[in-house]
Design a protein around this motif. Structure first.
Motif, PDB file in Angstrom:
ATOM      1  N   LEU A  37       0.905  -1.228  -0.115  1.00 19.42           N
ATOM      2  CA  LEU A  37      -0.157  -0.020   0.185  1.00 19.42           C
ATOM      3  C   LEU A  37       0.858   1.138   0.152  1.00 19.42           C
ATOM      4  O   LEU A  37       0.651   2.167  -0.776  1.00 19.42           O
ATOM      5  CB  LEU A  37      -0.978   0.029   1.188  1.00 19.42           C
ATOM      6  N   GLU A  38       1.658   1.256   0.801  1.00 26.04           N
ATOM      7  CA  GLU A  38       2.714   2.481   1.214  1.00 26.04           C
ATOM      8  C   GLU A  38       3.699   2.912  -0.083  1.00 26.04           C
ATOM      9  O   GLU A  38       3.659   3.709  -0.663  1.00 26.04           O
ATOM     10  CB  GLU A  38       3.279   2.393   2.463  1.00 26.04           C
ATOM     11  N   ILE A  39       4.376   1.389  -0.613  1.00 24.54           N
ATOM     12  CA  ILE A  39       5.106   1.933  -1.798  1.00 24.54           C
ATOM     13  C   ILE A  39       4.099   2.123  -2.952  1.00 24.54           C
ATOM     14  O   ILE A  39       4.793   3.170  -3.758  1.00 24.54           O
ATOM     15  CB  ILE A  39       5.784   0.725  -2.182  1.00 24.54           C
ATOM     16  N   GLY A  40       3.062   1.641  -3.253  1.00 22.85           N
ATOM     17  CA  GLY A  40       2.270   1.768  -4.444  1.00 22.85           C
ATOM     18  C   GLY A  40       1.697   3.287  -4.345  1.00 22.85           C
ATOM     19  O   GLY A  40       1.902   4.017  -5.238  1.00 22.85           O
ATOM     20  N   VAL A  50       1.303   2.336 -11.476  1.00 20.29           N
ATOM     21  CA  VAL A  50       1.555   1.353 -10.384  1.00 20.29           C
ATOM     22  C   VAL A  50       0.207   0.153 -10.851  1.00 20.29           C
ATOM     23  O   VAL A  50      -0.885   0.330 -11.023  1.00 20.29           O
ATOM     24  CB  VAL A  50       1.503   1.740  -9.238  1.00 20.29           C
ATOM     25  N   GLY A  51       0.818  -1.154 -10.940  1.00 15.87           N
ATOM     26  CA  GLY A  51      -0.347  -2.252 -11.144  1.00 15.87           C
ATOM     27  C   GLY A  51       0.016  -3.016  -9.681  1.00 15.87           C
ATOM     28  O   GLY A  51       1.175  -3.085  -9.280  1.00 15.87           O
ATOM     29  N   VAL A  52      -0.967  -3.584  -9.127  1.00 16.38           N
ATOM     30  CA  VAL A  52      -0.731  -4.768  -8.196  1.00 16.38           C
ATOM     31  C   VAL A  52      -1.626  -6.085  -8.461  1.00 16.38           C
ATOM     32  O   VAL A  52      -2.603  -6.064  -8.860  1.00 16.38           O
ATOM     33  CB  VAL A  52      -1.527  -4.133  -6.860  1.00 16.38           C
ATOM     34  N   PHE A  53      -0.817  -7.104  -8.402  1.00 19.74           N
ATOM     35  CA  PHE A  53      -1.260  -8.518  -8.572  1.00 19.74           C
ATOM     36  C   PHE A  53      -1.389  -8.916  -7.124  1.00 19.74           C
ATOM     37  O   PHE A  53      -0.791  -8.782  -6.356  1.00 19.74           O
ATOM     38  CB  PHE A  53      -0.323  -9.198  -9.414  1.00 19.74           C
ATOM     39  N   THR A  54      -2.463  -9.908  -7.124  1.00 24.62           N
ATOM     40  CA  THR A  54      -2.975 -10.528  -5.807  1.00 24.62           C
ATOM     41  C   THR A  54      -3.777 -11.602  -6.139  1.00 24.62           C
ATOM     42  O   THR A  54      -4.631 -11.468  -7.262  1.00 24.62           O
ATOM     43  CB  THR A  54      -3.517  -9.672  -4.882  1.00 24.62           C
ATOM     44  N   PHE A  55      -3.650 -12.776  -5.409  1.00 28.35           N
ATOM     45  CA  PHE A  55      -4.554 -13.883  -5.617  1.00 28.35           C
ATOM     46  C   PHE A  55      -5.905 -13.653  -4.921  1.00 28.35           C
ATOM     47  O   PHE A  55      -6.807 -14.167  -4.962  1.00 28.35           O
ATOM     48  CB  PHE A  55      -3.963 -15.114  -4.985  1.00 28.35           C
ATOM     49  N   LEU A  64      -5.625   0.781  -2.881  1.00 26.32           N
ATOM     50  CA  LEU A  64      -4.644   0.994  -3.900  1.00 26.32           C
ATOM     51  C   LEU A  64      -5.477   1.254  -5.314  1.00 26.32           C
ATOM     52  O   LEU A  64      -5.047   2.295  -5.719  1.00 26.32           O
ATOM     53  CB  LEU A  64      -3.829  -0.105  -4.243  1.00 26.32           C
ATOM     54  N   ALA A  65      -6.658   0.649  -5.687  1.00 27.23           N
ATOM     55  CA  ALA A  65      -7.137   1.115  -6.687  1.00 27.23           C
ATOM     56  C   ALA A  65      -7.791   2.823  -6.725  1.00 27.23           C
ATOM     57  O   ALA A  65      -7.882   3.367  -7.534  1.00 27.23           O
ATOM     58  CB  ALA A  65      -8.551   0.325  -6.797  1.00 27.23           C
ATOM     59  N   ALA A  66      -8.102   3.001  -5.190  1.00 33.27           N
ATOM     60  CA  ALA A  66      -8.529   4.308  -5.109  1.00 33.27           C
ATOM     61  C   ALA A  66      -7.726   5.349  -5.373  1.00 33.27           C
ATOM     62  O   ALA A  66      -7.841   6.647  -5.799  1.00 33.27           O
ATOM     63  CB  ALA A  66      -9.206   4.250  -3.821  1.00 33.27           C
ATOM     64  N   ALA A  67      -6.542   4.856  -4.953  1.00 35.78           N
ATOM     65  CA  ALA A  67      -5.367   5.812  -5.266  1.00 35.78           C
ATOM     66  C   ALA A  67      -4.696   5.939  -6.690  1.00 35.78           C
ATOM     67  O   ALA A  67      -4.042   6.679  -7.164  1.00 35.78           O
ATOM     68  CB  ALA A  67      -4.003   5.311  -4.246  1.00 35.78           C
ATOM     69  N   GLY A  68      -5.318   4.953  -7.597  1.00 33.67           N
ATOM     70  CA  GLY A  68      -5.074   5.029  -8.965  1.00 33.67           C
ATOM     71  C   GLY A  68      -4.298   3.780  -9.488  1.00 33.67           C
ATOM     72  O   GLY A  68      -3.669   3.868 -10.610  1.00 33.67           O
ATOM     73  N   ALA A  69      -4.030   2.875  -8.905  1.00 34.56           N
ATOM     74  CA  ALA A  69      -3.450   1.776  -9.101  1.00 34.56           C
ATOM     75  C   ALA A  69      -4.375   0.538  -9.983  1.00 34.56           C
ATOM     76  O   ALA A  69      -5.493   0.637  -9.556  1.00 34.56           O
ATOM     77  CB  ALA A  69      -2.763   0.834  -7.941  1.00 34.56           C
ATOM     78  N   GLN A  70      -3.768   0.041 -10.787  1.00 32.72           N
ATOM     79  CA  GLN A  70      -4.662  -0.918 -11.537  1.00 32.72           C
ATOM     80  C   GLN A  70      -4.441  -2.493 -10.806  1.00 32.72           C
ATOM     81  O   GLN A  70      -3.202  -2.945 -10.320  1.00 32.72           O
ATOM     82  CB  GLN A  70      -4.040  -1.224 -13.097  1.00 32.72           C
TER      83      GLN A  70
END
Length: 321
Positions: A37-40, A50-55, A64-70
């Protein structure tokens, strides 16, 4: 590769990059999830994509999505390839294995953030990883003893406190009457010691009081009993901090023990001694000296700049996924 944040304080901007962070789950406010969260959010604020992958999606991926990450899951293979990251910053071997199967042409960093959880073990397959990051000397040594650590260069990227928008307060030692106990695993011995001394305690953590722990949360207390990231924040605020949890106690966060405590990520496992309140109720430590160390070596803004430089250098290299 060193771990000195002070080397990257020039303020030199970096060209925008596409960075894909990966974490097994993004559900609760704990270790690796907060790191993502904080790096992103820091990278987004600095103009990077920034993109974020998770299971497993959850409140952290939503933030993270609200901050603009995919945000991507295993169902989004085409979208992951279309994102075309310049750099992968991966936690957890399961994420590395999945992303490694997609044929992404990117530099890759793999981080290990703990010495005990199975998820934090060095990955058994690492082809294409350019750099391994450890949160402490304890974790680095564990990585170095593995086939992964023998094959991949290692560096230390220490934990931090979020200094964005935070003014450095003046530390002030005062009688310990109100203590914040920040833990998801309250040791009954600790609770009993506090009650016997008549010290008012507020438990912050699972299962009964999960909340955001930020500067204003801790500034309402005379002292803090915790481990890990919250200990770093307490030190930054100039609040006395007793490192104690179910694994034992390393006493107070103090200038003379700071390096040793940092070497195990302020986990309470350096000496893992018996839990006692005497250090907290005894002579005060030099809170300003502790604060100086934390602000010098553990600011999120400095760690983010160090990561930017590291990403940019690796993105130009030849070691690719």
């Amino acid at each position: 590769v060193g771990d000195s944040a002070s080397a990257w304080r020039s303020g030199t901007p970096f060209a925008p990059m596409r960075v894909l962070l990966a974490n097994h789950h993004l559900i609760s406010r704990s270790g690796s999830e907060l790191v993502c969260l904080e790096i992103g959010t820091s990278l987004i604020e600095r103009g990077h994509s920034v993109g974020v992958f998770t299971f497993h999606r959850g409140p952290i991926s939503d933030a993270l999505a609200a901050a603009g990450a995919q945000v991507f899951t295993p169902r989004d293979v085409d979208a992951l390839r279309a994102f075309a990251p310049d750099v992968l910053h991966v936690h957890h071997a399961s994420c590395l294995a999945f992303l490694g199967s997609l044929g992404l042409d990117a530099a890759c960093v793999h981080s290990c953030l703990g010495a005990l959880p199975a998820l934090e073990a060095p990955p058994p397959v690492w082809a294409g990883v350019a750099l391994g990051l450890a949160v402490s000397e304890e974790v680095r040594d564990r990585m170095a003893a593995s086939p992964f650590g023998e094959a991949v260069p290692l560096a230390i990227n220490r934990n931090w406190f979020d200094d964005r928008g935070l003014a450095r307060p003046d530390p002030s030692a005062r009688p310990v009457r109100r203590v914040a106990v920040v833990t998801n695993h309250l040791d009954p011995r600790l609770a009993g010691l506090l009650d016997a001394r008549g010290v008012a305690r507020s438990l912050i953590g699972a299962p009964g009081n999960v909340r955001v722990v930020e500067a204003q949360t801790l500034l309402a207390f005379d002292a803090v009993v915790t481990i890990g990231r919250t200990a770093i924040l307490a030190g930054a605020l100039g609040i006395p901090c007793l490192l104690a949890d179910v694994h034992g106690s390393d006493g107070l966060l103090a200038p003379e023990t700071f390096d040793a405590l940092a070497s195990v990520n302020f986990s309470g496992r350096h000496k893992a001694g018996p839990i006692t309140l005497e250090p907290l109720l005894g002579p005060a430590v030099d809170l300003r000296a502790v604060q100086d160390r934390v602000w010098r070596d553990h600011r999120l803004s400095d760690r983010a700049t160090w990561l930017e430089e590291t990403y940019a250098r690796l993105a130009k290299g030849t070691v690719r996924m």
